[in-house]
Design a protein around this motif. Structure first.
Motif, PDB file in Angstrom:
ATOM      1  N   LYS A 124     -55.942 -21.755  67.630  1.00 35.49           N
ATOM      2  CA  LYS A 124     -55.482 -21.468  66.274  1.00 35.49           C
ATOM      3  C   LYS A 124     -56.659 -21.687  65.334  1.00 35.49           C
ATOM      4  N   GLN A 144     -52.209 -18.284  64.543  1.00 33.39           N
ATOM      5  CA  GLN A 144     -52.310 -18.293  65.993  1.00 33.39           C
ATOM      6  C   GLN A 144     -53.031 -17.015  66.398  1.00 33.39           C
ATOM      7  N   LYS A 189     -52.843 -15.328  74.699  1.00 35.94           N
ATOM      8  CA  LYS A 189     -52.787 -16.532  73.874  1.00 35.94           C
ATOM      9  C   LYS A 189     -53.456 -17.667  74.646  1.00 35.94           C
TER      10      LYS A 189
END
Length: 547
Positions: free
Chosen positions: A507, A488, A502
Motif C-alpha cells: 500500500k 492498495q 496484490k
C-alpha cells in the motif's frame, strides 16, 4: 422435513416477495414512474419535498444521484447515514450509447454544463457525460434541451439496462468487422424505457461492437456482442456474458454461439430476461449476472437461453481475434472514406462546458462537426480532411487536449472520487492529474504501454484490477501512525487474461504515491527484455522489485 430456504430470490423459481429494501422500493412503484414526479412535483416544490425512496432509489433510473456534501472526509464513508452524506445537488449522467455526437448534440451538452452544472463535465469510461451541481428545479429544462437533440438520461443508472458501449468509429473505421450501430439502435429503441426491463436484480451493462481493436472491453461487460466472421464468410457476433469488476472481479464467459446481426435484438432480450428471472435478488452483493453464470457455467446458460427464451438454437461460432495493443483510438488515423479522425486525451476525462464548446468549434472548423467519446475517457473528432489534421492537432494542444500524449497521459484513468461521490474514500481526479504530470517530468523518455488506473473506493469504476498499475483508494497508516488517504496497489492486470496481483502489505500513502510509481516503473524499464509487457514482467519479478 428440511427447513424451507429462501433461495437466492430468483423470480423464475417462485421467490417474488421483496427480499431487501431495494427490491421493496422497485416493487412498490416502477422506477420509471419517477420521471413524471420530477417534472410535475419535485422540480416545483424543491429538494426537501422529495420522497426518500425516490431520492436515493428511483431517481437513478433517470441518471440522478445525490452528490457528496463538501467537507466530509473519507473516514466517514459508509459509517454515517446516507442522508448525512447527501448534498442538495445531483450528479447527472447522460446516455450517449456509443453513438457519434452531432454538432448540435455536443453544443447542447456544453450548454447544459455551463448553464446548469457550474461548468462541470466528465467523460466516463462508459462513453457517458457526467455533470455535477445539478439542482432539481433545473432538471425539466435540461431534459427538454436533451430531447430536442435526441439525448436522454433515462436508465443511465439504476437496476436497468444502462448505456451501451459501441465503437466510436462504427461505420467509418477502416479495419472494422461490421458496423454495430443498427443493432445497437434497434435494441435501444425496442427496450430502453420499457417496464419489461426496468426492474432487474442489479445494473446491466451492454457492449455491442464490430471494432477490430475491441475498444468496448467486452471482457468486463454483463453482455457483449463482439464482431466476428464465421467459416462461411458471414459477419456476425460472438457472445460473451457475465463480466464485471467491483469487489468480486470476473471475466465474461464465451457462450460459443454465432449471432447474426438480425438476431441481435432477440438474443439481447433473451440474455437480459434470463438475468431478470434467474438473477439473485436476495443479497444485493450477489445480484449481478456474473454470479449466475459463474454458478451455472456457460453451457447451462446457453441451454436456458435457447430453450426458455429464444425457442431456437444458435449455431456454434468462432472466437474473436486478439485485441490490438492499443484500444483507445488516440492519434491521427485514416477512415475508410479517405477522411481522417483525430483522437485526443483530456486529463482523466475531465473537461468542462467551455472546453466542450471549444471542441465543437474545432470539429466544425476542421471536420464535419461530428465527435465521439471513447471507453478510455478520451474523445475523437471525426471526418477531418488529411490537410487539416496537423492544424487541428495543434489547436487541440493549445487547449491541453493532446493528440500525441505521453504514455502516462494516454493511459491513465480515474473515477469521480471523494470530490463528488458518496462511496469514495479518497481523492482521484486531481491526484491522477498531478501523478501523470510528475511522471512526465521524472520519466520523460519512458515509452512502453502502461495503464495507471485510480479508484476512490473498492467498486472499481476505473477498472483497477485490469490495469498495469491499479490504485484502489483506502485509508492507510503513515509512518507517524496517522490515518491518511492512500491506495492498495494492484499490479499487472490485463483485460481478459489476469487480474492485478496484490502483493502482501503493498500500500502507499497519497504523499508517497508518485515516488512509488516512479520506482516500480524504473525497475520494469531496467529489467524488461525486448517486447516484454509490464504485466509479463510483474509475473516474473521478485516481490522486492514490486515494492
Amino acid at each position: 422435513m428440511p427447513p424451507r430456504t429462501r433461495g437466492e430470490g430468483q423470480w423464475a423459481l417462485g421467490y417474488r416477495e421483496p427480499l431487501n429494501k431495494n427490491e421493496e422500493t422497485k416493487k412498490n412503484d416502477d422506477p420509471l414512474n419517477v420521471g413524471r414526479r420530477i417534472v410535475e412535483i419535485y422540480s416545483k416544490t424543491g429538494f426537501d419535498s422529495i420522497d426518500p425512496a425516490d431520492l436515493r432509489g428511483r431517481f437513478r433510473w433517470y441518471g440522478l444521484y445525490t452528490q457528496r456534501k463538501p467537507g466530509i472526509d473519507g473516514g466517514k464513508t459508509g459509517s454515517i447515514p446516507e442522508e448525512e452524506l447527501d448534498d442538495r445537488y445531483f450528479m447527472m449522467r447522460v446516455r450517449i450509447d456509443g453513438r457519434q455526437l452531432s454538432l448540435a448534440q455536443l453544443r447542447v451538452l456544453a450548454d447544459v454544463s455551463v448553464k446548469y452544472a457550474r461548468n462541470t463535465a466528465d467523460i466516463t469510461d462508459r462513453q457517458n457525460i457526467q455533470y455535477h451541481w445539478i439542482a432539481i428545479e433545473d432538471v425539466p429544462a435540461i431534459w427538454d434541451a436533451f430531447e430536442k437533440v435526441g439525448l436522454t438520461t433515462m436508465e443511465a443508472c439504476g437496476d436497468s439496462p444502462r448505456a451501451f458501449l459501441n465503437c466510436p468509429l462504427a461505420g467509418i473505421d477502416a479495419d472494422e468487422i461490421l458496423d454495430a450501430t443498427p443493432q445497437a439502435d434497434e435494441i435501444r429503441e425496442r427496450y430502453i424505457g420499457s417496464p419489461e426491463f426496468s426492474n432487474l436484480p442489479r445494473k446491466f451493462k451492454t457492449a455491442i461492437s464490430g471494432c477490430a481493436s475491441h475498444c468496448t472491453v467486452h471482457e468486463i461487460n454483463d453482455v457483449s456482442f463482439v464482431g466476428v466472421v464465421n467459416e462461411a464468410g458471414e459477419v456476425g457476433y460472438d457472445l460473451f456474458v457475465g463480466g464485471g469488476l467491483s469487489t468480486n472481479p470476473m471475466f465474461a464467459k464465451r457462450l460459443g454461439v454465432f449471432v447474426r446481426p438480425e438476431q441481435a435484438h432477440e438474443v439481447w432480450k433473451g440474455v437480459i430476461s434470463v438475468f431478470r428471472d434467474y438473477g439473485y435478488r436476495r443479497l444485493r452483493h450477489r445480484a449481478r449476472i456474473k454470479f449466475l453464470i459463474s454458478d451455472w457455467g456457460p453451457e447451462k446458460f446457453r441451454d436456458v437461453l435457447q430453450k426458455e427464451y429464444l425457442g431456437y438454437e444458435l449455431p456454434d461460432g468462432p472466437a474473436p481475434a486478439a485485441p490490438k495493443a492499443q484500444r483507445d483510438h488516440v492519434g491521427i488515423h485514416r477512415q475508410k472514406d479517405g477522411l481522417y479522425y483525430v483522437g485526443f486525451a483530456p486529463r482523466v476525462g475531465r473537461v468542462s462546458g467551455e472546453k466542450l464548446n471549444t471542441i465543437a468549434d474545432l470539429a466544425e472548423r476542421y471536420g464535419s462537426g461530428r465527435t465521439a467519446l471513447t471507453t478510455e475517457q478520451k474523445m475523437i473528432i471525426l471526418d477531418v480532411p488529411e490537410e487539416n489534421t496537423e492544424a487541428l492537432a495543434a489547436e487541440l494542444e493549445k487547449h491541453d487536449l493532446q493528440v500525441r500524449p505521453s504514455v502516462f497521459r494516454r493511459q491513465s484513468m480515474a473515477c469521480t472520487g471523494i470530490e463528488y461521490c458518496k462511496l469514495a474514500i479518497v481523492e482521484t481526479k486531481q491526484r491522477t492529474m498531478d501523478l501523470t504530470d510528475e511522471l512526465e517530468k521524472r520519466l520523460p523518455t519512458f515509452d512502453q504501454p502502461l495503464t495507471i488506473n485510480m479508484n476512490g473506493c473498492p467498486n472499481s469504476c476505473a477498472r483497477v484490477q485490469v490495469a498495469d498499475i491499479g490504485l484502489k483508494g483506502q485509508l492507510v497508516v503513515d509512518e507517524d501512525g496517522n490515518q491518511v488517504e492512500g491506495y492498495q496497489i494492484h499490479l499487472g492486470g490485463q483485460l481478459g487474461q489476469t487480474f492485478g496481483k496484490k502483493v502482501r502489505g503493498l500500500k502507499t500513502t497519497s504523499a508517497d504515491l508518485t515516488d512509488y510509481v516512479e520506482r516500480v516503473v524504473r525497475r520494469y524499464d531496467e529489467q524488461r527484455v525486448e517486447g516484454e509487457t509490464f504485466a509479463q514482467w510483474v509475473g516474473r519479478a521478485d516481490e522486492s522489485d514490486l515494492k
